[in-house]
Design a protein around this motif. Structure first.
Motif, PDB file in Angstrom:
ATOM      1  N   LYS A 476     -24.959   4.355  15.406  1.00  0.00           N
ATOM      2  CA  LYS A 476     -23.971   3.518  14.730  1.00  0.00           C
ATOM      3  C   LYS A 476     -24.299   2.037  14.893  1.00  0.00           C
ATOM      4  O   LYS A 476     -24.182   1.251  13.940  1.00  0.00           O
ATOM      5  CB  LYS A 476     -22.581   3.821  15.301  1.00  0.00           C
ATOM      6  N   ALA A 477     -24.726   1.648  16.106  1.00  0.00           N
ATOM      7  CA  ALA A 477     -25.077   0.243  16.334  1.00  0.00           C
ATOM      8  C   ALA A 477     -26.278  -0.177  15.500  1.00  0.00           C
ATOM      9  O   ALA A 477     -26.308  -1.276  14.928  1.00  0.00           O
ATOM     10  CB  ALA A 477     -25.349   0.020  17.826  1.00  0.00           C
ATOM     11  N   GLU A 480     -25.228  -0.477  11.777  1.00  0.00           N
ATOM     12  CA  GLU A 480     -24.475  -1.708  11.558  1.00  0.00           C
ATOM     13  C   GLU A 480     -25.393  -2.925  11.544  1.00  0.00           C
ATOM     14  O   GLU A 480     -25.195  -3.861  10.764  1.00  0.00           O
ATOM     15  CB  GLU A 480     -23.402  -1.857  12.633  1.00  0.00           C
ATOM     16  N   LYS A 481     -26.411  -2.899  12.390  1.00  0.00           N
ATOM     17  CA  LYS A 481     -27.366  -4.001  12.391  1.00  0.00           C
ATOM     18  C   LYS A 481     -28.157  -4.048  11.093  1.00  0.00           C
ATOM     19  O   LYS A 481     -28.430  -5.116  10.542  1.00  0.00           O
ATOM     20  CB  LYS A 481     -28.312  -3.864  13.587  1.00  0.00           C
ATOM     21  N   GLU A 483     -27.196  -3.195   8.181  1.00  0.00           N
ATOM     22  CA  GLU A 483     -26.358  -3.634   7.069  1.00  0.00           C
ATOM     23  C   GLU A 483     -26.165  -5.144   7.021  1.00  0.00           C
ATOM     24  O   GLU A 483     -25.650  -5.660   6.031  1.00  0.00           O
ATOM     25  CB  GLU A 483     -24.996  -2.942   7.153  1.00  0.00           C
ATOM     26  N   ARG A 484     -26.551  -5.843   8.074  1.00  0.00           N
ATOM     27  CA  ARG A 484     -26.447  -7.305   8.046  1.00  0.00           C
ATOM     28  C   ARG A 484     -27.347  -7.885   6.967  1.00  0.00           C
ATOM     29  O   ARG A 484     -28.436  -7.371   6.698  1.00  0.00           O
ATOM     30  CB  ARG A 484     -26.829  -7.888   9.408  1.00  0.00           C
TER      31      ARG A 484
END
Length: 538
Positions: A476-477, A480-481, A483-484
């Motif tokens: 998940k981390a 999310e990274k 998607e930046r």
């Protein structure tokens, strides 16, 4: 009200696409049945405003039905079939791209994202006010509506057809004088079905309207042309896309049984009559001549490679006739041969027999499940009971050539999973269990429904596994990274090798789960959507 497995799967689908609040509303309706808005607010423990917004979203996406109850007024009910069809939306978009190009895929995807839209909104969103794009998208939209892949969203599509069918049947039965016979009841049911179908067909004719177009010349006259009505909201016609899924399964079955040449001839036959196929409940295709099939096939196709012929250079027409004879089982004019045929071939006319093929596909799913759970001996017993009907344990043991102590536990295990059933025959009027015959047989409807429930459970487990894989903390981390905005422009430079390997591993797992989901959903399509032909199976 749905069963437990169907309710869990529908709730999961709605949760993944509309969020937890909407899933809560759908879950209550699935477990408690149709409810009024006030009861829905009470059972969900949500604010009335939230419940109303969730209901509007589900109605917009055709997942909720309205129904008018005499006691409670307006009630809401989940359209379970429409909810389960959302698993095929990706395939529908791909199919639209194959038939109408990228523009068709974009139109279908946009409508699926919004539930229903009117033509001006569709064209304006996709064309970005580019005049050339406006013309292209308008033409493709007209083609989709004309071919039936998009249908108008009418008032009838928001009401449960079950209620109208019950009311129409009651009206027809009220016309019967005296005690109704079985024939009169059947005729009343058929009349109600025809009335409901006629109303639906008339309501769906509002999508196109006539427009007069002037022609220049000495014989100028007004020519009528169909145009898409800009004030009508359109939704995707899932039945039209299901036809392509069914045809692909039939061609695949012919290829597995015969060869590529037979599959190509059958595919061409289906393609010729595709415009007249309106629903998966069609018993057979329209009659088509051999010459039409030959014209549709390219001369470059090497059909002779799949046949052993005395003539070394046969014509394509001769090869097509030979393949049609194979597919029609012309060399086996027995009931077994007709049951194994893909088409009927008589007087130079060909018809693909959907009913026969779909029944065979469903039985193949049943046999594959039996083979997986009970091995070859279980399939042997299943086929014996399907062919012979009801038999007792000693007869089964004798015919399948297995000892009695091996057949008994196998029959018990298959019965526990509802693959086979028992029929009690009493020797005396007291119906003492010790004085009864127990005959084994296959209840196809019961077996299919149990297998379908297991498939729904499998689909739910696949979705749960996909969510668990995505919610794993490290994955998940990293996601999310990625998607930046700064990382998405150059992942290779701004992400470590370990993170890239983790993303690659996660994508591989997602791909495997998607492939598995498609295979399971294919079996669901065979058992549920093609189950219209299994009502009278013995």
């Amino acid at each position: 009200m749905a069963d437990a497995q169907t309710a869990r799967l529908c709730t999961q689908i709605i949760h993944s696409q509309f969020g937890p609040l909407t899933a809560n509303v759908a879950s209550v309706l699935l477990t408690r049945g149709r409810l009024t808005l006030s009861h829905l607010v009470r059972f969900t423990n949500l604010r009335p405003r939230t419940v109303r917004a969730s209901v509007l979203v589900l109605v917009q996406h055709n997942v909720l039905w309205h129904a008018q109850s005499e006691d409670e007024g307006e009630v809401l009910e989940v359209n379970i079939e429409e909810c389960l069809l959302r698993l095929r939306f990706g395939r529908f978009v791909w199919q639209a791209g194959q038939l109408f190009g990228d523009e068709g895929a974009e139109i279908v995807q946009l409508i699926l994202d919004h539930g229903k839209l009117c033509p001006p909104d569709i064209v304006s969103v996709l064309s970005h006010d580019d005049q050339k794009a406006v013309i292209v998208y308008s033409q493709v939209l007209h083609a989709l509506v004309t071919a039936g892949y998009l249908k108008p969203s009418t008032i009838l599509s928001h009401f449960s057809p079950r209620d109208k069918r019950i009311r129409y049947e009651a009206e027809e039965k009220a016309k019967i004088v005296g005690f109704p016979t079985a024939k009169e009841l059947r005729e009343a049911k058929e009349t109600a079905e025809a009335r409901l179908k006629r109303e639906e067909e008339e309501a769906e004719k509002v999508g196109l309207k006539r427009k007069a177009k002037e022609q220049k010349g000495p014989r100028s006259a007004k020519r009528r042309k169909d145009v898409v009505d800009p004030e009508v909201y359109f939704r995707v016609n899932c039945d039209r896309f299901n036809i392509h899924i069914r045809n692909a399964l039939i061609v695949k079955a012919a290829k597995e049984r015969y060869n590529d040449g037979a599959a190509l001839v059958l595919k061409t036959t289906l393609k010729v009559t595709e415009t007249k196929q309106k629903d998966v409940s069609d018993v057979r295709t329209e009659a088509v001549s051999v010459s039409n099939i030959a014209v549709s096939l390219s001369d470059q196709e090497d059909l002779a490679s799949g046949l052993i012929l005395k003539n070394k250079n046969p014509s394509n027409t001769q090869c097509i006739k030979d393949y049609l004879g194979l597919l029609a089982c012309a060399d086996n004019p027995t009931p077994a041969g007709r049951a194994a045929a893909f088409l009927s071939h008589a007087s130079s006319k060909v018809q693909v027999e959907f009913e026969t093929i779909c029944k065979r596909l469903r039985r193949r799913v049943l046999e594959s499940v039996t083979r997986e759970r009970h091995g070859a001996m279980g399939v042997r017993i299943l086929r014996l009971l399907l062919d012979s009907g009801k038999m007792d344990e000693k007869q089964i043991s004798k015919v399948v050539m297995m000892p009695n102590n091996a057949v008994r536990p196998l029959l018990a295990n298959m019965s526990a999973q509802s693959l086979i059933s028992t029929q009690e025959v009493a020797k005396s009027t007291d119906r003492n269990p010790a004085r009864m015959f127990y005959l084994w047989h296959v209840d196809l409807q019961k077996a299919y429904s149990v297998i379908l429930g297991d498939l729904y459970k499998t689909l739910f487990n696949i979705g749960a596994r996909r969510e668990a894989e995505q919610e794993e903390p490290m994955v998940k981390a990293v996601l999310e990274k990625r998607e930046r905005s700064d990382v998405s422009q150059d992942e290779a430079a701004l992400m470590s090798r370990m993170e890239l390997d983790m993303i690659k591993e996660w994508e591989a797992k997602q791909e495997k789960l998607t492939v598995l989901e498609m295979r399971v959903e294919e079996s669901v399509f065979i058992l549920r959507d093609l189950g219209v032909f299994g009502i009278n199976e013995d």
